[in-house]
Scaffold this motif. Structure first.
Motif, PDB file in Angstrom:
ATOM      1  N   LEU A   1      17.215  -0.875   3.528  1.00  0.00           N
ATOM      2  CA  LEU A   1      17.806  -0.207   2.366  1.00  0.00           C
ATOM      3  C   LEU A   1      17.351  -0.873   1.074  1.00  0.00           C
ATOM      4  O   LEU A   1      17.172  -0.199   0.054  1.00  0.00           O
ATOM      5  CB  LEU A   1      19.335  -0.236   2.471  1.00  0.00           C
ATOM      6  N   HIS A   2      17.161  -2.184   1.122  1.00  0.00           N
ATOM      7  CA  HIS A   2      16.641  -2.893  -0.051  1.00  0.00           C
ATOM      8  C   HIS A   2      15.231  -2.402  -0.378  1.00  0.00           C
ATOM      9  O   HIS A   2      14.892  -2.185  -1.554  1.00  0.00           O
ATOM     10  CB  HIS A   2      16.637  -4.396   0.205  1.00  0.00           C
ATOM     11  N   PHE A   3      14.402  -2.213   0.658  1.00  0.00           N
ATOM     12  CA  PHE A   3      13.055  -1.693   0.426  1.00  0.00           C
ATOM     13  C   PHE A   3      13.119  -0.297  -0.190  1.00  0.00           C
ATOM     14  O   PHE A   3      12.350   0.018  -1.110  1.00  0.00           O
ATOM     15  CB  PHE A   3      12.278  -1.632   1.747  1.00  0.00           C
ATOM     16  N   LEU A   4      14.004   0.538   0.314  1.00  0.00           N
ATOM     17  CA  LEU A   4      14.096   1.907  -0.175  1.00  0.00           C
ATOM     18  C   LEU A   4      14.507   1.953  -1.644  1.00  0.00           C
ATOM     19  O   LEU A   4      14.086   2.842  -2.390  1.00  0.00           O
ATOM     20  CB  LEU A   4      15.089   2.700   0.676  1.00  0.00           C
ATOM     21  N   SER A   5      15.305   1.008  -2.062  1.00  0.00           N
ATOM     22  CA  SER A   5      15.790   1.009  -3.442  1.00  0.00           C
ATOM     23  C   SER A   5      14.923   0.189  -4.387  1.00  0.00           C
ATOM     24  O   SER A   5      14.893   0.459  -5.591  1.00  0.00           O
ATOM     25  CB  SER A   5      17.225   0.479  -3.490  1.00  0.00           C
ATOM     26  N   GLN A   6      14.171  -0.802  -3.855  1.00  0.00           N
ATOM     27  CA  GLN A   6      13.493  -1.736  -4.737  1.00  0.00           C
ATOM     28  C   GLN A   6      11.976  -1.793  -4.580  1.00  0.00           C
ATOM     29  O   GLN A   6      11.288  -2.231  -5.511  1.00  0.00           O
ATOM     30  CB  GLN A   6      14.055  -3.158  -4.512  1.00  0.00           C
ATOM     31  N   ASP A   7      11.436  -1.395  -3.443  1.00  0.00           N
ATOM     32  CA  ASP A   7       9.988  -1.545  -3.239  1.00  0.00           C
ATOM     33  C   ASP A   7       9.230  -0.655  -4.211  1.00  0.00           C
ATOM     34  O   ASP A   7       9.528   0.538  -4.357  1.00  0.00           O
ATOM     35  CB  ASP A   7       9.606  -1.198  -1.799  1.00  0.00           C
ATOM     36  N   SER A   8       8.244  -1.238  -4.877  1.00  0.00           N
ATOM     37  CA  SER A   8       7.490  -0.501  -5.892  1.00  0.00           C
ATOM     38  C   SER A   8       6.440   0.435  -5.296  1.00  0.00           C
ATOM     39  O   SER A   8       5.911   1.310  -5.992  1.00  0.00           O
ATOM     40  CB  SER A   8       6.798  -1.486  -6.855  1.00  0.00           C
ATOM     41  N   GLU A   9       6.120   0.265  -4.020  1.00  0.00           N
ATOM     42  CA  GLU A   9       5.099   1.087  -3.366  1.00  0.00           C
ATOM     43  C   GLU A   9       5.762   2.180  -2.529  1.00  0.00           C
ATOM     44  O   GLU A   9       6.832   1.983  -1.939  1.00  0.00           O
ATOM     45  CB  GLU A   9       4.208   0.219  -2.475  1.00  0.00           C
ATOM     46  N   GLY A  10       5.096   3.327  -2.460  1.00  0.00           N
ATOM     47  CA  GLY A  10       5.673   4.469  -1.746  1.00  0.00           C
ATOM     48  C   GLY A  10       5.601   4.369  -0.236  1.00  0.00           C
ATOM     49  O   GLY A  10       6.483   4.863   0.468  1.00  0.00           O
TER      50      GLY A  10
END
Length: 222
Positions: free
Chosen positions: A105-114
């Motif tokens: 969930l952190h990746f979904l909200s914060q990761d800059s890459e699609g």
């Protein structure tokens, strides 16, 4: 390699072959300085775990922190194949699973890459397909995915989010099990359990954002 393992190894010695011979080699490849090698290794690990019902969760969790977005996405996709297996085998992985879901969930909200964000939504799609009854126990995580995915700037993330919504509709709407492919959808109605769709404010977001995001002029490749 997978085809060879299926036809050439005796079932009684297959576990020893994988654990003693194959996995040590793959662990070395996970430490390769070339991201292309690491990315291909993670994809193979996911396929290996799914085909042979084995788990390599620690390796995949470590790869989630890689600086290359393709590698992070491949690690997430491989985890989607392995976490359900750990549940089936009765391993004490509940705490690890909760930590992993929080990280995704952190990746979904914060990761800059699609690429990693797309992989996260696909992770939950695969999880719901293999564990259809898990929606009630993971309702908080699924609501977060629906909320974050529906407002994502990447159109593919939104498309995968709609696929997840469709799976939830099939599970929560009455009469879906009796309906045949191509038949008219069942009338809307409440279900006995928690309906995640009615607890997530997606109506305005999907109506206003989904169509413009899908036009070619707005597409963008990471």
């Amino acid at each position: 390699m997978l085809r060879w393992l299926r036809v050439s190894a005796e079932s009684s010695s297959l576990a020893d072959l994988v654990n003693e011979d194959l996995l040590p080699v793959l662990k070395k490849r996970v430490c390769d300085v070339r991201w292309e090698v690491l990315d291909s290794t993670l994809e193979f690990l996911g396929q290996l775990c799914e085909a042979l019902s084995c788990t390599v969760t620690p390796i995949l969790l470590e790869a989630l922190c890689d600086q290359e977005s393709y590698v992070r996405a491949s690690a997430i996709s491989a985890l989607a194949r392995t976490l359900p297996l750990s549940d089936q085998q009765g391993e004490p992985g509940n705490q690890t699973q909760e930590q992993t879901l929080g990280q995704l969930l952190h990746f979904l909200s914060q990761d800059s890459e699609g690429f990693p964000r797309r992989a996260v939504v696909q992770f939950f799609i695969n999880w719901l397909k293999t564990h259809p009854s898990s929606s009630s126990s993971s309702s908080s995580s699924l609501r977060s995915v629906l909320s974050l995915g529906s407002t994502d700037l990447d159109w593919e993330v939104k498309v995968h989010t709609l696929e997840l919504v469709e799976l939830l509709m099939e599970e929560t709407l009455p009469g879906h099990q009796e309906s045949e492919l191509g038949s008219a959808p069942p009338p809307y109605g409440g279900s006995g359990g928690t309906n995640l769709l009615t607890h997530t404010d997606l109506t305005h977001t999907l109506r206003c954002d989904a169509k413009p995001a899908l036009t070619p002029s707005n597409t963008h490749h990471n």
